[in-house]
Design a protein around this motif. Structure first.
Motif, short mmCIF file in Angstrom:
data_model
loop_
_atom_site.label_atom_id
_atom_site.label_comp_id
_atom_site.label_asym_id
_atom_site.label_seq_id
_atom_site.Cartn_x
_atom_site.Cartn_y
_atom_site.Cartn_z
N ALA A 1 0.84 -1.20 0.00
CA ALA A 1 0.00 0.00 0.00
C ALA A 1 0.88 1.25 0.00
O ALA A 1 1.61 1.51 0.95
N ALA A 2 0.78 2.02 -1.06
CA ALA A 2 1.62 3.22 -1.21
C ALA A 2 1.41 4.19 -0.06
O ALA A 2 2.37 4.75 0.47
N GLU A 3 0.17 4.38 0.35
CA GLU A 3 -0.13 5.33 1.41
C GLU A 3 0.61 4.99 2.70
O GLU A 3 1.12 5.87 3.39
N ASP A 4 0.69 3.70 3.04
CA ASP A 4 1.40 3.28 4.25
C ASP A 4 2.88 3.66 4.18
O ASP A 4 3.45 4.15 5.17
N TRP A 5 3.50 3.44 3.04
CA TRP A 5 4.92 3.73 2.89
C TRP A 5 5.17 5.24 2.83
O TRP A 5 6.16 5.72 3.39
N VAL A 6 4.30 5.97 2.18
CA VAL A 6 4.44 7.43 2.13
C VAL A 6 4.37 7.99 3.54
O VAL A 6 5.18 8.82 3.94
N GLN A 7 3.41 7.52 4.32
CA GLN A 7 3.26 7.99 5.70
C GLN A 7 4.46 7.59 6.56
O GLN A 7 4.92 8.37 7.39
N ALA A 8 4.96 6.38 6.36
CA ALA A 8 6.09 5.91 7.15
C ALA A 8 7.34 6.75 6.88
O ALA A 8 8.03 7.17 7.81
N VAL A 9 7.59 7.04 5.62
CA VAL A 9 8.77 7.85 5.29
C VAL A 9 8.57 9.28 5.78
O VAL A 9 9.52 9.91 6.27
#
Length: 188
Positions: free
Chosen positions: A171-179
């Protein structure tokens, strides 16, 4: 009305662009190791001489493909309107732009899987320093982070990991938020 004759420079640029496009497509589809120069010239509809006129060998073509991909990513990052943003907000937006640019089909495989397996680390470092690495380091410096170099390298690795995960279906959103959390935690 007759079309104007193309100059030798125009023909040369068109041939180079064709070889880059065909090389990119084949390297994405088959990987570097499984792509041969006979396949490249056949797919491009040109002679081996045309290939070797523009590129010393398959690795030289691959290096040019990686450089073009890195330049495209940097251009997408630089196209963001950063006016009025704080240093941290600009870093976050630039990171989002990087991840969006890495969503181009095949780009993550080329830049993050194939390139490190094929190219000398010094060549990759030179390409990065002239493209995306430069944008990240400049963003960190603008946010007042010093020394920006080591932190830039570490954050770059995190962004690369996120791009690979997204490319593989996470899920792109999860990785964007994590970074973003990582950046906000590091840059205060």
């Amino acid at each position: 009305m007759q079309e104007p004759r193309r100059t030798q420079k125009d023909r040369s640029e068109a041939m180079r662009a064709l070889l880059l496009r065909v090389g990119r497509d084949l390297f994405v589809r088959n990987g570097f190791a499984a792509t041969g120069t006979p396949e490249i010239v056949a797919e491009a509809g040109v002679t081996r001489g045309a290939l070797y006129h523009h590129f010393a060998d398959k690795e030289d073509l691959f290096t040019a493909v990686i450089r073009a991909e890195a330049e495209a990513v940097a251009a997408e990052i630089e196209a963001v309107d950063y006016s009025g943003l704080s240093g941290i907000e600009a870093l976050v937006r630039g990171g989002e732009a990087f991840l969006a640019a890495m969503g181009e089909p095949g780009r993550a495989r080329l830049m993050l899987v194939e390139a490190p397996a094929v190219l000398d680390p010094a060549v990759l470092a030179e390409i990065d320093a002239a493209t995306g690495g430069r944008t990240l380091e400049a963003g960190l410096a603008a946010a007042g982070v010093a020394p920006a170099g080591p932190l830039s390298a570490l954050l770059s690795a995190a962004y690369d990991r996120a791009a690979l995960a997204i490319d593989r279906g996470a899920a792109a959103e999860d990785w964007v938020q994590a970074v973003e959390r990582l950046v906000r935690g590091v840059v205060r």
